[in-house]
Design a protein around this motif. Structure first.
Motif, PDB file in Angstrom:
ATOM      1  N   ALA A   4       0.829  -1.204   0.000  1.00  9.94           N
ATOM      2  CA  ALA A   4       0.000   0.000   0.000  1.00  9.94           C
ATOM      3  C   ALA A   4       0.864   1.255   0.000  1.00  9.94           C
ATOM      4  O   ALA A   4       0.585   2.226  -0.719  1.00  9.94           O
ATOM      5  N   ALA A   5       1.925   1.238   0.805  1.00 20.29           N
ATOM      6  CA  ALA A   5       2.802   2.407   0.864  1.00 20.29           C
ATOM      7  C   ALA A   5       3.522   2.629  -0.454  1.00 20.29           C
ATOM      8  O   ALA A   5       3.636   3.758  -0.941  1.00 20.29           O
ATOM      9  N   LEU A   6       4.015   1.552  -1.057  1.00 21.80           N
ATOM     10  CA  LEU A   6       4.738   1.680  -2.319  1.00 21.80           C
ATOM     11  C   LEU A   6       3.808   2.114  -3.446  1.00 21.80           C
ATOM     12  O   LEU A   6       4.185   2.943  -4.283  1.00 21.80           O
ATOM     13  N   ARG A   7       2.615   1.564  -3.483  1.00 23.37           N
ATOM     14  CA  ARG A   7       1.662   1.993  -4.514  1.00 23.37           C
ATOM     15  C   ARG A   7       1.364   3.486  -4.383  1.00 23.37           C
ATOM     16  O   ARG A   7       1.336   4.220  -5.379  1.00 23.37           O
ATOM     17  N   GLY A   8       1.125   3.931  -3.164  1.00 23.33           N
ATOM     18  CA  GLY A   8       0.829   5.340  -2.956  1.00 23.33           C
ATOM     19  C   GLY A   8       1.974   6.236  -3.375  1.00 23.33           C
ATOM     20  O   GLY A   8       1.764   7.332  -3.900  1.00 23.33           O
ATOM     21  N   HIS A   9       3.195   5.757  -3.153  1.00 21.37           N
ATOM     22  CA  HIS A   9       4.366   6.577  -3.489  1.00 21.37           C
ATOM     23  C   HIS A   9       4.668   6.570  -4.979  1.00 21.37           C
ATOM     24  O   HIS A   9       4.882   7.626  -5.590  1.00 21.37           O
ATOM     25  N   PHE A  10       4.685   5.390  -5.577  1.00 22.24           N
ATOM     26  CA  PHE A  10       5.128   5.292  -6.963  1.00 22.24           C
ATOM     27  C   PHE A  10       4.039   5.639  -7.977  1.00 22.24           C
ATOM     28  O   PHE A  10       4.352   6.043  -9.092  1.00 22.24           O
ATOM     29  N   THR A  11       2.788   5.482  -7.619  1.00 18.39           N
ATOM     30  CA  THR A  11       1.724   5.772  -8.577  1.00 18.39           C
ATOM     31  C   THR A  11       0.704   6.751  -8.028  1.00 18.39           C
ATOM     32  O   THR A  11      -0.276   7.055  -8.705  1.00 18.39           O
ATOM     33  N   GLY A  12       0.911   7.292  -6.844  1.00 17.48           N
ATOM     34  CA  GLY A  12      -0.109   8.094  -6.190  1.00 17.48           C
ATOM     35  C   GLY A  12      -0.055   9.568  -6.513  1.00 17.48           C
ATOM     36  O   GLY A  12       0.721  10.048  -7.330  1.00 17.48           O
ATOM     37  N   PHE A  13      -0.911  10.323  -5.800  1.00 19.24           N
ATOM     38  CA  PHE A  13      -1.063  11.739  -6.050  1.00 19.24           C
ATOM     39  C   PHE A  13       0.193  12.536  -5.723  1.00 19.24           C
ATOM     40  O   PHE A  13       0.470  13.547  -6.366  1.00 19.24           O
ATOM     41  N   ALA A  14       0.944  12.121  -4.713  1.00 14.09           N
ATOM     42  CA  ALA A  14       2.123  12.901  -4.331  1.00 14.09           C
ATOM     43  C   ALA A  14       3.126  12.965  -5.464  1.00 14.09           C
ATOM     44  O   ALA A  14       3.682  14.031  -5.763  1.00 14.09           O
ATOM     45  N   ARG A  15       3.360  11.837  -6.087  1.00 15.28           N
ATOM     46  CA  ARG A  15       4.338  11.816  -7.162  1.00 15.28           C
ATOM     47  C   ARG A  15       3.878  12.650  -8.350  1.00 15.28           C
ATOM     48  O   ARG A  15       4.618  13.438  -8.916  1.00 15.28           O
ATOM     49  N   ARG A  16       2.611  12.485  -8.763  1.00 13.00           N
ATOM     50  CA  ARG A  16       2.089  13.282  -9.869  1.00 13.00           C
ATOM     51  C   ARG A  16       2.099  14.756  -9.504  1.00 13.00           C
ATOM     52  O   ARG A  16       2.374  15.620 -10.343  1.00 13.00           O
ATOM     53  N   GLY A  17       1.801  15.036  -8.234  1.00 10.24           N
ATOM     54  CA  GLY A  17       1.743  16.426  -7.804  1.00 10.24           C
ATOM     55  C   GLY A  17       3.067  17.141  -7.916  1.00 10.24           C
ATOM     56  O   GLY A  17       3.122  18.306  -8.333  1.00 10.24           O
ATOM     57  N   VAL A  18       4.155  16.464  -7.542  1.00  7.37           N
ATOM     58  CA  VAL A  18       5.474  17.081  -7.660  1.00  7.37           C
ATOM     59  C   VAL A  18       5.779  17.408  -9.115  1.00  7.37           C
ATOM     60  O   VAL A  18       6.292  18.486  -9.444  1.00  7.37           O
ATOM     61  N   ALA A  19       5.432  16.497 -10.017  1.00  8.96           N
ATOM     62  CA  ALA A  19       5.693  16.720 -11.441  1.00  8.96           C
ATOM     63  C   ALA A  19       4.891  17.911 -11.961  1.00  8.96           C
ATOM     64  O   ALA A  19       5.428  18.781 -12.665  1.00  8.96           O
ATOM     65  N   VAL A  20       3.594  17.986 -11.614  1.00 19.41           N
ATOM     66  CA  VAL A  20       2.753  19.082 -12.082  1.00 19.41           C
ATOM     67  C   VAL A  20       3.198  20.402 -11.465  1.00 19.41           C
ATOM     68  O   VAL A  20       3.218  21.448 -12.131  1.00 19.41           O
ATOM     69  N   ARG A  21       3.559  20.365 -10.203  1.00 17.91           N
ATOM     70  CA  ARG A  21       4.035  21.585  -9.543  1.00 17.91           C
ATOM     71  C   ARG A  21       5.250  22.152 -10.262  1.00 17.91           C
ATOM     72  O   ARG A  21       5.365  23.373 -10.456  1.00 17.91           O
ATOM     73  N   ARG A  22       6.153  21.271 -10.689  1.00 17.10           N
ATOM     74  CA  ARG A  22       7.330  21.731 -11.433  1.00 17.10           C
ATOM     75  C   ARG A  22       6.934  22.286 -12.800  1.00 17.10           C
ATOM     76  O   ARG A  22       7.498  23.285 -13.263  1.00 17.10           O
ATOM     77  N   GLU A  23       5.975  21.645 -13.461  1.00 14.51           N
ATOM     78  CA  GLU A  23       5.552  22.110 -14.775  1.00 14.51           C
ATOM     79  C   GLU A  23       4.905  23.490 -14.698  1.00 14.51           C
ATOM     80  O   GLU A  23       5.115  24.329 -15.575  1.00 14.51           O
ATOM     81  N   VAL A  24       4.117  23.733 -13.647  1.00 16.81           N
ATOM     82  CA  VAL A  24       3.383  24.995 -13.544  1.00 16.81           C
ATOM     83  C   VAL A  24       4.243  26.109 -12.955  1.00 16.81           C
ATOM     84  O   VAL A  24       4.263  27.239 -13.464  1.00 16.81           O
ATOM     85  N   LEU A  25       4.950  25.818 -11.881  1.00 12.94           N
ATOM     86  CA  LEU A  25       5.702  26.854 -11.171  1.00 12.94           C
ATOM     87  C   LEU A  25       7.163  26.927 -11.573  1.00 12.94           C
ATOM     88  O   LEU A  25       7.836  27.922 -11.274  1.00 12.94           O
ATOM     89  N   GLY A  26       7.688  25.871 -12.202  1.00 12.46           N
ATOM     90  CA  GLY A  26       9.077  25.877 -12.628  1.00 12.46           C
ATOM     91  C   GLY A  26       9.980  25.174 -11.634  1.00 12.46           C
ATOM     92  O   GLY A  26       9.721  25.159 -10.419  1.00 12.46           O
TER      93      GLY A  26
END
Length: 376
Positions: free
Chosen positions: A246-268
């Motif tokens: 459960a922990a690995l799924r949340g980390h590798f495929t979850g919202f936190a990981r996608r969020g970091v990527a989107v945050r970088r795309e939007v804010l730089g």
């Protein structure tokens, strides 16, 4: 596979994102038997054996080996499989390999999970003594160590016969070389340089690498998060596979990981790097909340385009007088495709519905930011 590479097993679609799984000292890739098949539903899972463990050949490393030597074998394996960039999870010594890769080869690692491991393993002395005993005693010494494996690896009354047998059958010279690697490993001063999304998983009853060791890493690695698993000792993937999964799924495929990527795309990247560099143990949970909720759930929702979200965000920031945030999101709006005229139109709209003084301050902030960036 050539005899210069560690033994490995691949599961899942060849087109899925690669995920490498590293073992603990004395075990084989069987350590992941209860977890890997489930992870393979979303990843190309690649498990590997330490030298002289499982089906890996002995002699891949020798006396005086380092964790860096083991990491080099992992990179050779990835290269041999045509894998350029991968997610990585490792237990104990396997976790140390992951830390080394994230520090020294960050371009190869997309995200990291360090399980029941440490940034140091309580000094060189005990490992040097164990290496010397194994070199002197050979198979008899390995049998003796295997006899105490349950106490070191599991909570009372639990065992995995296959893993204890793997310990007993490990090549003594290779096992000793792995002890050398643990003896010399200490990356405490380098943890702040880790920039990949990082999850730490601790077994709450682990005597070898107690939760405090994982907490030390979580406090030092920017943006890292920590999960403690009750009822788990040192080999948590074998003893509490559901919780680890459960922990690995949340980390590798979850919202936190996608969020970091989107945050970088939007804010730089520059903004996100500064935010992570300023993070402290006190602010870490808030940064994780932002990544998971604001960026991982809201900004990834496709109901609104990013252009539309920028318009809404600019309006809300003007309405509440958050001018520092407004400056950041003026740049984000340009990155999301808004023209200078469109930004001006949004701010003019706020003058009607929020108020002229608020719009006046907002225009001043936007003018400054756009001028700094050469847009006006």
């Amino acid at each position: 596979m050539t005899n210069k590479l560690p033994n490995h097993r691949t599961e899942g679609s060849a087109s899925a994102e690669p995920l490498l799984l590293g073992p603990s000292l004395g075990t084989s890739l069987a350590l992941w038997d209860a977890v890997a098949p489930e992870l393979a539903a979303a990843h190309r899972v690649i498990r590997w054996d330490l030298p002289g463990h499982g089906a890996s050949p002995a002699g891949l490393i020798g006396p005086g080996a380092t964790v860096g030597d083991l990491a080099a074998l992992v990179l050779d394996l990835a290269d041999g499989l045509g894998v350029e960039r991968f997610a990585y999870a490792g237990v104990s010594l396997g976790g140390a390999v992951g830390l080394h890769l994230a520090i020294h080869h960050p371009e190869r690692v997309s995200s990291l999970a360090v399980i029941c491991s440490s940034s140091h393993f309580n000094g060189a002395g005990p490992w040097e003594e164990r290496a010397a005993a194994v070199r002197a005693g050979g198979r008899a010494a390995m049998a003796e160590l295997a006899g105490s494996a349950d106490a070191r690896w599991f909570t009372p009354g639990f065992t995995v016969d296959r893993l204890v047998q793997d310990h007993r059958e490990a090549d003594p010279a290779s096992y000793a070389a792995c002890c050398d690697a643990l003896a010399s490993f200490d990356v405490r001063e380098r943890l702040g340089s880790v920039r990949v999304p990082t999850l730490l998983i601790a077994g709450r009853e682990d005597p070898a690498t107690p939760p405090a060791h994982l907490r030390e890493i979580a406090d030092a690695v920017p943006g890292a998060s920590l999960t403690e698993i009750p009822g788990a000792s040192h080999l948590a993937p074998a003893e509490r596979p559901e919780a680890v999964l459960a922990a690995l799924r949340g980390h590798f495929t979850g919202f936190a990981r996608r969020g970091v990527a989107v945050r970088r795309e939007v804010l730089g990247d520059a903004h996100v790097d500064r935010a992570q560099a300023r993070q402290t143990p006190f602010t870490a949970r808030f940064q994780d909340f932002i990544s998971r909720y604001a960026w991982g759930e809201i900004w990834t929702d496709t109901t609104l385009t990013r252009r539309e979200r920028s318009m809404v965000t600019l309006t809300a920031l003007v309405a509440h007088g958050h001018l520092d945030e407004l400056a950041m999101h003026v740049r984000a709006a340009r990155r999301n495709g808004l023209s200078v005229d469109e930004i001006g139109a949004v701010l003019l709209q706020t003058g009607v519905y929020v108020g002229v003084p608020a719009a006046n301050s907002a225009f001043a902030v936007a003018q400054r930011v756009l001028a700094e960036d050469g847009d006006v």
